[in-house]
Motif scaffolding. Structure first.
Motif, short mmCIF file in Angstrom:
data_model
loop_
_atom_site.label_atom_id
_atom_site.label_comp_id
_atom_site.label_asym_id
_atom_site.label_seq_id
_atom_site.Cartn_x
_atom_site.Cartn_y
_atom_site.Cartn_z
N THR B 37 0.66 -1.34 -0.06
CA THR B 37 -0.01 0.12 -0.08
C THR B 37 0.87 1.33 0.12
N SER B 38 1.93 1.33 0.68
CA SER B 38 2.93 2.33 0.57
C SER B 38 3.39 2.75 -0.72
N LEU B 39 3.26 1.79 -1.81
CA LEU B 39 3.63 2.05 -2.97
C LEU B 39 2.90 2.45 -4.07
N LYS B 40 1.68 2.85 -3.33
CA LYS B 40 0.31 3.36 -4.13
C LYS B 40 0.17 4.62 -3.85
N SER B 41 -0.43 5.25 -4.93
CA SER B 41 -0.80 6.71 -4.82
C SER B 41 -2.47 6.61 -4.18
N ASP B 56 -0.48 0.37 -9.67
CA ASP B 56 -0.96 0.36 -11.04
C ASP B 56 0.63 1.26 -11.49
N GLY B 57 1.15 0.74 -12.56
CA GLY B 57 2.33 1.35 -13.00
C GLY B 57 2.14 2.89 -13.59
N LYS B 58 0.73 3.17 -13.92
CA LYS B 58 0.78 4.50 -14.41
C LYS B 58 0.33 5.73 -13.21
N SER B 62 5.11 7.53 -9.38
CA SER B 62 6.33 8.07 -8.49
C SER B 62 6.27 7.47 -7.28
N GLU B 63 5.07 7.02 -6.70
CA GLU B 63 5.08 6.00 -5.45
C GLU B 63 5.74 4.78 -5.56
N ILE B 64 5.84 4.08 -6.71
CA ILE B 64 6.70 3.00 -6.96
C ILE B 64 8.15 3.27 -6.63
N LYS B 65 8.65 4.44 -6.81
CA LYS B 65 9.79 4.79 -6.64
C LYS B 65 9.98 5.49 -5.33
#
Lengths: 320, 128
Positions: B37-41, B56-58, B62-65
């Motif tokens: 969840t911390s990697l999601k917007s 979701d990649g799109k 930025s959250e994935i990074k």
């Protein structure tokens, strides 16, 4: 000749003085070391308890010149008794929490500790895992659990009006959800203490029992339980004395809002939340009333706890 | 002749092991879910209702990074108190609001956990 005897006397005096100095230094060290815990005990136990007793008989009123303290008689105790009697549901829930702590948490903790103490498969790993909820702050687990039973629940059940921890969900359902969380993160300290006690059992006793042909269950019941019984009694007694102060992590979920209608309050949480919002005067619950309630809890629990302790020590299994 | 000792595995121990395994899984899954969840917007998690899935990649580019982590470190702050001081230029009393950021809180936590526990253990040892 006289010179020699004078020198000897001087040496003896020196010895005598140094012994006295040593004694004095030891005494100073002892006083220095015991002063910290004694001051702590006096400030945070004796003063607090004494002040609670005084406060329970006081009433505070605000005038133009500041507070006016007057003797309230048993008025605060009367309020405390009414609150206790009217809060039967809270008393019931507090007892259910204790029953779960005793039979589910402590029961499983005993089995887990036995498994770890016997160094079975993955014992070290499980020991860390069971203590993980104590290492990670409780609020982190509470927040994650709250997300699960609100946001995730609403996604999985789109027709739901709310999450599982807020009205209109029934108070009893909310209580069960809280109880599951309470049990889920409640093993850490119990397992740590019980494992330490079990690990201290002399291996030769277990070996001798094995030679006599005991199986795993017999070993657990007749060797391990009696040997760790004093630790076990401590958990029972500490849990019992905290029946009305155990807030079941409710503050992490509800903050101050959970004492209202439709929430599954327990006395521990009620007491905590009301103390946070209390004042000397002009609020629905004052410090004086809460002091009286605390004393009432003590008066109810003290004889029960002392009797239980006596009975457990007298009739419980012994290492002999 | 060399004897091979066979360790007996009781049914009870197997049962306890399974229960402990499930317990460990429950703890790891919730912590794993937190990391996911911390990697999601907010858009991905709240608006698109992507509660349990992968980011979701799109929507969460930025959250994935580790965007949420960087935000927490750089933007997190808490107003703690105010203090008055006399300005060196004008000589007037200035009211300054004190704030504590992520690292300040981290330091406070370490101080509390480290020094506090040391004192607690020391005092307990003396009493014991």
């Amino acid at each position: 000749m006289s010179m020699i005897s004078a020198s000897k006397t001087h040496k003896n005096e020196k010895k005598y003085v140094s012994r006295n100095t040593m004694k004095r230094n030891r005494l100073l060290f002892y006083i220095g070391m015991t002063a910290i815990p004694l001051i702590q005990f006096a400030l945070f136990f004796i003063y607090v308890k004494f002040n609670s007793i005084l406060m329970a008989f006081r009433e505070y009123d605000l005038t133009n010149n500041g507070y006016v303290i007057s003797f309230a008689g048993f008025e605060n105790f009367s309020w405390a008794w009414k609150t206790f009697i009217n809060g039967k549901t809270m008393v019931g829930r507090s007892l259910i929490v204790y029953a779960f702590d005793l039979f589910v948490v402590l029961g499983f903790a005993l089995l887990f500790s036995y498994y770890i103490a016997k160094k079975q498969f993955g014992a070290g790993f499980f020991r860390v895992i069971l203590f993980l909820p104590q290492v990670v702050p409780g609020i982190v687990f509470a927040s994650l659990y709250e997300f699960l039973v609100t946001d995730v629940y609403k996604v999985l059940n789109p027709s739901a009006l709310s999450g599982l921890l807020t009205p209109p969900t029934e108070a009893n359902t909310q209580f069960i959800v809280l109880l599951i969380f309470h049990v889920w993160i409640g093993f850490g300290t119990n397992v740590l203490m019980l494992t330490s006690s079990m690990s201290a059992i002399n291996e030769s006793v277990v070996e001798a029992a094995k030679l006599d042909g005991v199986n795993t269950v017999q070993e657990f019941i007749y060797i391990y339980i009696p040997m760790i019984f004093p630790t076990f009694v401590t958990f029972i007694i500490v849990g019992m004395s905290g029946i009305f102060t155990n807030q079941m992590h409710m503050y992490s979920f509800y903050s101050d809002a959970g004492t209202g209608e439709g929430y599954p309050s327990v006395f521990g949480y009620y007491f905590y939340a009301k103390t946070r919002t209390a004042d000397y005067y002009g609020v629905d619950v004052t410090y004086s009333q809460l002091s009286a309630l605390g004393l009432l809890f003590t008066a109810i629990l003290m004889p029960i706890v002392l009797t239980a302790r006596k009975l457990l020590n007298k009739y419980g299994p012994s290492a002999d | 002749m060399k004897r091979h000792s066979v360790k007996r595995i009781s049914v009870i121990n197997i049962c306890i092991c399974v229960v402990l395994g499930l317990y460990a899984l429950s703890l790891f899954s919730i912590l794993g879910w937190a990391v996911l969840t911390s990697l999601k917007s907010t858009l991905d998690f709240n608006d698109m209702r992507n509660v349990l899935g992968l980011p979701d990649g799109k929507l969460s580019a930025s959250e994935i990074k580790l965007g949420n982590y960087l935000d927490i470190i750089s933007k997190f702050e808490l107003k703690t108190a105010s203090k008055n001081y006399i300005s060196s230029i004008w000589g007037e009393i200035v009211r300054q609001k004190l704030k504590v950021g992520f690292f300040g809180m981290l330091f406070n936590s370490l101080l509390y956990a480290g020094v506090g526990n040391l004192l607690y253990t020391f005092v307990s040892m003396l009493m014991g």
